[in-house]
Design an enzyme around this catalytic site. Structure first.
Site, PDB file in Angstrom:
ATOM      1  N   ASP A  71      28.939  39.152  -0.161  1.00 48.88           N
ATOM      2  CA  ASP A  71      28.944  38.103  -1.176  1.00 48.88           C
ATOM      3  C   ASP A  71      29.314  38.668  -2.549  1.00 48.88           C
ATOM      4  O   ASP A  71      28.748  39.680  -2.973  1.00 48.88           O
ATOM      5  CB  ASP A  71      27.527  37.512  -1.219  1.00 48.88           C
ATOM      6  N   ASP A  94      25.759  38.100   6.471  1.00 52.56           N
ATOM      7  CA  ASP A  94      26.071  37.972   5.054  1.00 52.56           C
ATOM      8  C   ASP A  94      25.231  38.984   4.279  1.00 52.56           C
ATOM      9  O   ASP A  94      24.027  39.078   4.497  1.00 52.56           O
ATOM     10  CB  ASP A  94      25.748  36.540   4.588  1.00 52.56           C
ATOM     11  N   HIS A 111      32.146  27.382   3.020  1.00 56.80           N
ATOM     12  CA  HIS A 111      31.003  26.560   2.602  1.00 56.80           C
ATOM     13  C   HIS A 111      30.979  26.294   1.095  1.00 56.80           C
ATOM     14  O   HIS A 111      30.079  25.610   0.618  1.00 56.80           O
ATOM     15  CB  HIS A 111      29.705  27.253   3.027  1.00 56.80           C
ATOM     16  N   ASP A 112      31.914  26.861   0.348  1.00 50.77           N
ATOM     17  CA  ASP A 112      31.917  26.692  -1.109  1.00 50.77           C
ATOM     18  C   ASP A 112      33.018  25.777  -1.616  1.00 50.77           C
ATOM     19  O   ASP A 112      33.108  25.546  -2.825  1.00 50.77           O
ATOM     20  CB  ASP A 112      32.131  28.067  -1.788  1.00 50.77           C
ATOM     21  N   GLU A 153      33.956  39.364  -0.590  1.00 50.21           N
ATOM     22  CA  GLU A 153      34.339  38.193  -1.378  1.00 50.21           C
ATOM     23  C   GLU A 153      34.714  38.692  -2.768  1.00 50.21           C
ATOM     24  O   GLU A 153      33.860  39.176  -3.507  1.00 50.21           O
ATOM     25  CB  GLU A 153      33.174  37.199  -1.454  1.00 50.21           C
TER      26      GLU A 153
HETATM   27  C1  GLC Z   1      29.102  33.221  -3.060  1.00 42.91           C
HETATM   28  C2  GLC Z   1      28.613  32.302  -1.980  1.00 42.91           C
HETATM   29  C3  GLC Z   1      28.074  31.065  -2.618  1.00 42.91           C
HETATM   30  C4  GLC Z   1      26.920  31.439  -3.507  1.00 42.91           C
HETATM   31  C5  GLC Z   1      27.315  32.517  -4.512  1.00 42.91           C
HETATM   32  C6  GLC Z   1      26.120  33.156  -5.115  1.00 42.91           C
HETATM   33  O1  GLC Z   1      30.171  32.707  -3.766  1.00 42.91           O
HETATM   34  O2  GLC Z   1      29.627  32.062  -1.066  1.00 42.91           O
HETATM   35  O3  GLC Z   1      27.680  30.104  -1.683  1.00 42.91           O
HETATM   36  O4  GLC Z   1      26.472  30.323  -4.211  1.00 42.91           O
HETATM   37  O5  GLC Z   1      28.046  33.558  -3.912  1.00 42.91           O
HETATM   38  O6  GLC Z   1      25.449  33.948  -4.174  1.00 42.91           O
END
Ligand code: GLC
Length: 567
Positions: free
Chosen positions: A197, A96, A330-331, A254
């Site tokens: 991310d 990540d 995980h979100d 992402e």
């Molecule tokens: C992304 C991650 C999440 C995190 C956010 C801030 O969306 O997947 O878990 O809280 O970024 O880093």
């Protein structure tokens, strides 16, 4: 086709995968001990959520040292053992990359906040206040203003997430060089890629213009001012030229708020800086968009809309770019609870959703536990939750806002991030086989029935069905490379599509819902169709023209000429 287009990725949330030392938290040696479980499932790549030293605020997404391993996860030597264990089994590792922001305890930020003259000051985004308040009305993803006053200097810094996660200043060439260096550090250790991310938030609109309120919420998310910003492509192309182009790796960005045309630019096979993206359109289908906090609301999603959204991405990127396929991570909540039926049809619907995931074009992502059909964890007390986003919601709405705790807990049961973050249920024993100690977050109460040991012992389990689908995907180029055609886009419960490639065509039938569906007059299954996999009927069987609740079937029809378009 590249290796990452043919791959299936398994996502590990390290804190909750496997604890090897009894401290209640998952760790690297725990993961290494479970590699055969992943290898048997047949996945090609592991994406490891952050294992770096962190500030303890956002599950590892608030990094204090980009080149280290957090002590609770182990050491760099443990990490190297994990990497070697994966590579020995022919699997790959994706790390990540969290570089939109750091922790406020990162040495860069500690230096930056020493004063306006600090050499690190412009690593972050500082602005004077406006009319005694923050520089603009931007809200943070986790609630409240996205600006935090730094009393020592009287300036505000931007944080799109928690105040402890200050945003980096990507306009600074020094910051970009620092990031490229840390990327090379991991690549030179032999990793196979990065999951990036919130990568399309790097470039913010100059001047941080106010966003239109849109609701009575004081600090709205100013997404139009920081998603896909003006310099994003320049930064990502530079990153690709400076770093990624020298390695045979995959990247997945992402990218909330991207449309297929933007994604096609980002992932163009020749000029795109990324391999693929995570888009979010299908994550919005069950939100009440008119409410003040859409993300926390739940309305039933419509199957025609699901088909429209997925179809738009299937056709929009075909031959132009590459997409990821995911229904959870995980979100977000567990996929079987969100898109399936986690009651009477838990197993059937988990298998149906997997059939969808593995037969579309794109790289499928399996989030840990989904291969067991783990449902949402519904804790009855707020004390059992750990996620900053969830706890902020509860504080703002209940503690400060006076709302009924039951209403807010209901929102958390449906949408809270901790649903997906409970420990992997390995067996029905104490600690679910995850830990000999006290888990950092309570176990999902279902672990006595739904666990890996039970799944491995049951030939009809969700786990073995995943394994079969992964094998099937490998053997059929139409899945990886074929064209997609939705056969019944407006039908309320039937999702039927073709995947067509050279001499092979696949027909996928998915009955979304608990009702039996008679196909008579709806869709004709071609006479030469051969069943490859199904969650009711076995391969080779000639199943009836009626679909059972949540029934999924994948047929092959050998030649395109013979088959034509069914129905
Ligand atoms: C992304 C991650 C999440 C995190 C956010 C801030 O969306 O997947 O878990 O809280 O970024 O880093």
């Amino acid at each position: 086709m590249t290796w990452w287009q043919r791959s299936v990725v398994y996502q590990i949330y390290p804190r909750s995968f496997m604890d090897s030392d009894g401290d209640g938290m998952g760790d690297l040696r725990g993961i290494t001990a479970k590699l055969d479980y992943l290898h048997t499932l047949g996945v090609d790549v592991v994406w490891l959520c952050p294992v770096y030293p962190h500030g303890g605020v956002d599950g590892g997404y608030d990094i204090t040292d980009y080149r280290g391993i957090a002590p609770e996860y182990g050491t760099l030597a443990d990490w190297q053992e994990l990497l070697a264990g994966l590579h020995t089994r022919g699997m790959k590792l994706v790390m990540d990359l969290v570089v939109n922001h750091t922790s406020d305890r990162h040495p860069w930020f500690l230096e930056a906040r020493k004063g306006v003259g600090s050499p690190h000051r412009d690593y972050y985004l500082w602005e004077p206040g406006r009319d005694g308040g923050p520089p603009s009305n931007w809200g943070s993803h986790f609630g409240g203003s996205a600006w935090q006053l730094d009393p020592a200097t009287g300036e505000y810094y931007l944080h799109l997430f928690a105040p402890e996660q200050p945003d980096l200043n990507w306009a600074s060439p020094t910051v970009r060089r620092e990031v490229y260096d840390l990327m090379r550090f991991w690549l030179d250790l032999g990793i196979d890629g990065f999951r990036m991310d919130t990568i399309n938030m790097l470039s913010k609109a100059p001047g941080y213009p106010d966003t239109a309120p849109g609701s009575d919420y004081a600090y709205p998310l100013a997404e139009e001012h920081f998603l896909n910003g003006p310099e994003l492509l320049t930064y990502l192309r530079e990153m690709h030229a400076e770093v990624l182009s020298a390695y045979d790796v995959m990247t997945v960005g992402e990218t909330p708020g991207v449309n297929p045309d933007q994604a096609a630019v980002l992932t163009d096979p020749q000029t795109g800086p990324l391999s693929m993206v995570f888009q979010f359109d299908h994550m919005a289908l069950d939100k009440d968009t008119g409410s003040a906090r859409p993300r926390w609301t739940t309305v039933p999603y419509s199957v025609p809309e699901l088909k429209a959204v997925l179809g738009r991405w299937q056709t929009g990127l075909h031959g132009r770019g590459w997409n990821s396929l995911y229904l959870s991570n995980h979100d977000v909540p567990r996929m079987v609870s969100r898109y399936g039926d986690d009651g009477a049809y838990r197993v059937a619907s988990a298998k149906l959703l997997a059939t969808l995931l593995f037969t579309l074009q794109g790289t499928p992502y399996v989030y840990q536990g989904d291969e067991l059909g783990v449902p949402n964890a519904k804790f009855t007390s707020i004390d059992d939750y750990r996620d900053v986003d969830t706890l902020n919601l509860y504080r703002e709405e209940v503690t400060e806002g006076g709302r009924d705790p039951a209403d807010i807990l209901a929102m958390i049961h449906n949408k809270g991030r901790d649903n997906a973050r409970t420990p992997m249920p390995w067996n029905a024993g104490p600690g679910a086989g995850f830990t000999t100690g006290t888990p950092w977050i309570p176990l999902n109460p279902t672990y006595a029935d739904i666990n890996a040991e039970a799944a491995l012992a049951d030939p009809d389990s969700v786990y073995w069905y995943y394994r079969d689908l992964i094998r099937l995907r490998r053997g059929h180029p139409a899945i990886v490379d074929g064209r997609y055609d939705d056969l019944r886009p407006t039908h309320d419960t039937l999702y039927a599509y073709l995947r067509t490639h050279a001499q092979e065509q696949l027909l996928v039938l998915l009955n979304f819902g608990g009702a039996v569906l008679d196909l008579d007059g709806v869709l004709e299954i071609p006479a030469n169709a051969e069943l490859l996999i199904g969650n009711y009927a076995a391969p080779g069987e000639v199943p009836s023209g009626t679909l059972q609740p949540w029934e999924a079937r994948v047929y092959v029809t050998r030649t395109v000429e013979e088959t034509g378009t069914p129905g």
